[in-house]
Structures are given as C-alpha cells and as structure tokens.
Design a protein around this motif. Sequence first.
Motif, short mmCIF file in Angstrom:
data_model
loop_
_atom_site.label_atom_id
_atom_site.label_comp_id
_atom_site.label_asym_id
_atom_site.label_seq_id
_atom_site.Cartn_x
_atom_site.Cartn_y
_atom_site.Cartn_z
N LEU A 27 -139.48 -34.12 98.24
CA LEU A 27 -138.29 -33.29 98.43
C LEU A 27 -138.35 -32.56 99.76
O LEU A 27 -138.08 -31.37 99.86
N ARG A 28 -138.71 -33.27 100.82
CA ARG A 28 -138.78 -32.67 102.15
C ARG A 28 -137.41 -32.75 102.82
O ARG A 28 -136.80 -33.81 102.90
N PHE A 29 -136.95 -31.60 103.35
CA PHE A 29 -135.64 -31.53 104.01
C PHE A 29 -135.74 -31.68 105.52
O PHE A 29 -134.78 -32.09 106.18
N GLU A 30 -136.86 -31.29 106.07
CA GLU A 30 -137.02 -31.29 107.53
C GLU A 30 -138.49 -31.35 107.88
O GLU A 30 -139.35 -31.05 107.06
N GLY A 31 -138.78 -31.74 109.12
CA GLY A 31 -140.17 -31.82 109.57
C GLY A 31 -140.85 -33.09 109.11
O GLY A 31 -140.30 -33.90 108.36
N GLU A 32 -142.06 -33.27 109.59
CA GLU A 32 -142.85 -34.46 109.30
C GLU A 32 -143.71 -34.26 108.07
O GLU A 32 -144.25 -33.17 107.83
N ALA A 33 -143.87 -35.32 107.29
CA ALA A 33 -144.74 -35.26 106.12
C ALA A 33 -146.18 -35.02 106.55
O ALA A 33 -146.62 -35.48 107.60
N VAL A 34 -146.92 -34.29 105.72
CA VAL A 34 -148.33 -34.00 105.98
C VAL A 34 -149.17 -34.85 105.03
O VAL A 34 -148.85 -34.95 103.84
N PRO A 35 -150.22 -35.50 105.52
CA PRO A 35 -151.01 -36.38 104.64
C PRO A 35 -151.61 -35.62 103.46
O PRO A 35 -151.91 -34.42 103.54
N VAL A 79 -135.10 -52.11 90.25
CA VAL A 79 -133.73 -52.53 90.59
C VAL A 79 -132.91 -51.45 91.29
O VAL A 79 -131.92 -51.78 91.96
N ALA A 80 -133.27 -50.20 91.14
CA ALA A 80 -132.50 -49.11 91.77
C ALA A 80 -133.11 -48.76 93.12
O ALA A 80 -134.27 -49.06 93.41
N ASP A 81 -132.33 -48.08 93.93
CA ASP A 81 -132.80 -47.61 95.24
C ASP A 81 -133.16 -46.13 95.11
O ASP A 81 -132.34 -45.25 95.35
N LEU A 82 -134.41 -45.87 94.69
CA LEU A 82 -134.83 -44.50 94.48
C LEU A 82 -134.80 -43.71 95.78
O LEU A 82 -134.46 -42.52 95.79
N ASP A 83 -135.12 -44.34 96.89
CA ASP A 83 -135.12 -43.62 98.16
C ASP A 83 -133.72 -43.17 98.54
O ASP A 83 -133.53 -42.06 99.06
N ALA A 84 -132.71 -44.01 98.28
CA ALA A 84 -131.33 -43.60 98.55
C ALA A 84 -130.94 -42.43 97.64
O ALA A 84 -130.26 -41.49 98.07
N HIS A 85 -131.35 -42.50 96.39
CA HIS A 85 -131.08 -41.40 95.47
C HIS A 85 -131.74 -40.11 95.97
O HIS A 85 -131.11 -39.03 95.95
N LEU A 86 -132.98 -40.22 96.43
CA LEU A 86 -133.68 -39.04 96.93
C LEU A 86 -133.01 -38.46 98.17
O LEU A 86 -133.02 -37.25 98.38
#
Length: 411
Positions: A223-231, A297-304
């Motif tokens: 649920l990141r809105f901005e910035g780069e993901a941190v490992p 079958v669903a596009d979870l990334d699009a949903h997210l």
Amino acid sequence: MSDGIEGPGGRGVGGAVPGLAGRVARTGSSPVREILALTARPEVISFAGGLPAPELFDAAGIAAAFQHVLAEEPMRALQYSTTEGDPALRAAVAARTTARGLPTDADDLLITTGSQQGLTLLATALLEPGDVVLVEDPCYLAALQTFSFTGARVVPVPTDDEGLDPAALDEITARERPKLLYLVPTFQNPTGRTLSAERRAAVAGVAARRGLWIAEDDPYGELRFEGEAVPWIASFPGAEDRTVLLGSFSKVMAPGLRLGSLRAPAALRRACVIAKQAADLHTSTIDQAAAARYLAVADLDAHLRRVRDAYRARRDALVDGLPAALPEGSRWNRPAGGMFVWATLPKGYDATALLPEVVRHDVAYVPGAPFFAGPPDATAVRMSFVTHSPEEIGEGLGRLRKALEGVGRGG
C-alpha cells in the motif's frame, strides 16, 4: 447463577469451578476492539479502526473465484486439506514475494488463517515463559497480546520519527539477551513510519551478531503511495537464516478471507506447521482455493493501483485537515503508505480521557497509550484514514475540532 454445579432446587453441589488461566487476566481485551464496539453507530465517523474501505473490495472478482472452484472442483474445495496450505496459493504467494525482491519457493511458505495466526504460531513454536521479546515502542497491539499469552517478558526498544533505533536495539539486546525481535518496518501500526534501508541493515547486523530471531510483519507493504520500496529485512546480510516474514491478504484482497502467509527457515517453519496442526489442522480449503483462482485470473496489481489511489486521496484529506482540527502545538506525520497517521497533542492533553467527549460528537480515534510496552505517551493518537471518503474525513475532522475546543487540556 452460582460458580458451582447446580443441583436440584438450585443448590450447588461440589466446589466452585476452577478459575481461568492466569494468562487471560494478564492479557485482557484489546482496547481498540472495545473502542470499535463503542463507535459502531452508523452516524459515527471513526478514525479508530484499521478497516479497509469495503467499497473498494473486488467483490465481483472474488465471487467469481468462489463460483469457479465450487463448480469445477467442489470435492477438493470442500474437503480437508494439508496443513502447509494449497499448493497453487503457496506458489502464487512465492511468485509475488520473489517479484518484490526476496527469492522464495512455495515450500518456504505456510498458509495461515490471517497473519495474526502466523504470529501466534511463531510465538508458540519459539517462546517459553520468561523468554524476552523485543518490540518497537509503540507496537502493534495484537502482538503485545500474543506475547503476553506465552508468558514472555516484553521489552520495548525506543523509536523516533524514523522508527526503531538500531543503537538502542544493540544495547538492549546485549543486556537482555532476547530470543525474538518483532517489528513492522513498513508503514508501521500504529505510527505509519517506515524504517530506512540503512536501519534495516543495522537491525539485521544486530540480530546476526547478538543471536536472535526477527519477526518481520508486512501487512501494509503493497500500500505504498509514493517513494521507492525498501527491501525486506529478510533480504539483508545476516538476516537470511533468522527472519520470519509474515504476510497478509487482508489489506490487498479482503480481511474476511482470513488468509496470510509465513515464510521461515525450514526447521522453524516445520515447528510452526506442528503448532498449526494443534490449532486448526489447516486454513479454510475453499478460501485458499478461491484466493489461488483469483490470483491466477484477476489483475491484483491493477486492483491495488485503484486502492492506492483512493487511499492516497484519503491520507491527503486527513493530513491536510489536521492543522485546523487539532490544538495548536500538535504534531503528526505524513506516511508514504499504509493506513495510519500518528499524532501527538500538546503537553497536558490526555487522549484517553478526552475520548468520551470526542465520541459524543460522533467521531472517534484510538488513544496511543495502549500501544506502548514501556511508559505510555498520554498525548498520542492513532488515526486511520482508509475507511472513509475524503468528504467524510473532512466532516469528521470538523467534529473533532469542535470536541477538542470544548474540553481543552486535561479533559
């Protein structure tokens, strides 16, 4: 009703029934759940519960997944299953985990009944009464409950605006000789803070040098809105063989599915499997099968992406409205994702004492004091921004301003 066994005429026969286990009295109920019960009236605009927005659930896609598995493979979907979990679901979770930067095989995973069960299984497998567990201060409330039930001694590690303090962690670890460190490094509950890569590397180094397990809870990382993901901490040198990663579908699909995952080194994972066999044999077969079908079958990334866009607007509505809603001298953060904002009122305010008056204005928050394993901050407040629309958030902040204007410092 008496405490003893009732005989004819209502007279007790025999002694009183034995009392409850001491761990129940020691642990108690969650203050957040009690607040949610008080604010269940529909007219209340509640910033209290971390409840995903129900209008954003992909109800149609989830329903189609259930319909498919019931139509195409009902005998499997309605039968007992293996403790480790549905192979297709484990493979899907492993693929998503690998894509996010942590190479993972299906056999590295145990499917759990929510990530909360994963934490309970881990505590059952690892902790004896008297063992020391380190936690961030403040900490996720249900983790404090879980560790209390085991009889572990919970020791808080200080935090600042950037999260857990690695130098304090090192000093406390050397002194207390803990078995486990529990933390939510990304969009933490309750503070919304995210631990930097540098601090994560330092935490991994302390764990490797001092010899302790890490429980890395990650319900909010997608649920990141901005910035780069941190490992993940699990990916840093020194942490690979001592980190348990807990995941959840509650925030990315729906909490009612009660699905989570536990990724752990083989010996500890096997111990957690045994603990799960004793707890519930296995997580719901049909829920796992439907989730696996949905991911196929669903596009979870699009949903997210849709969810993140909505939550970003709601975060902005809350944070941008706080200057007018809270007393002068209050402080708050602007999290880059997740579900929570952490605020502190000026010195002299008591967020717990003020809550009844706030609720009388049909608005609610969660006082921050119960989240502390150490001395609490009476001025702290946790506010969730995901449940209500920006318009409702604006109305709720107006109610909060009126409530706080009416009481002032000290309740």
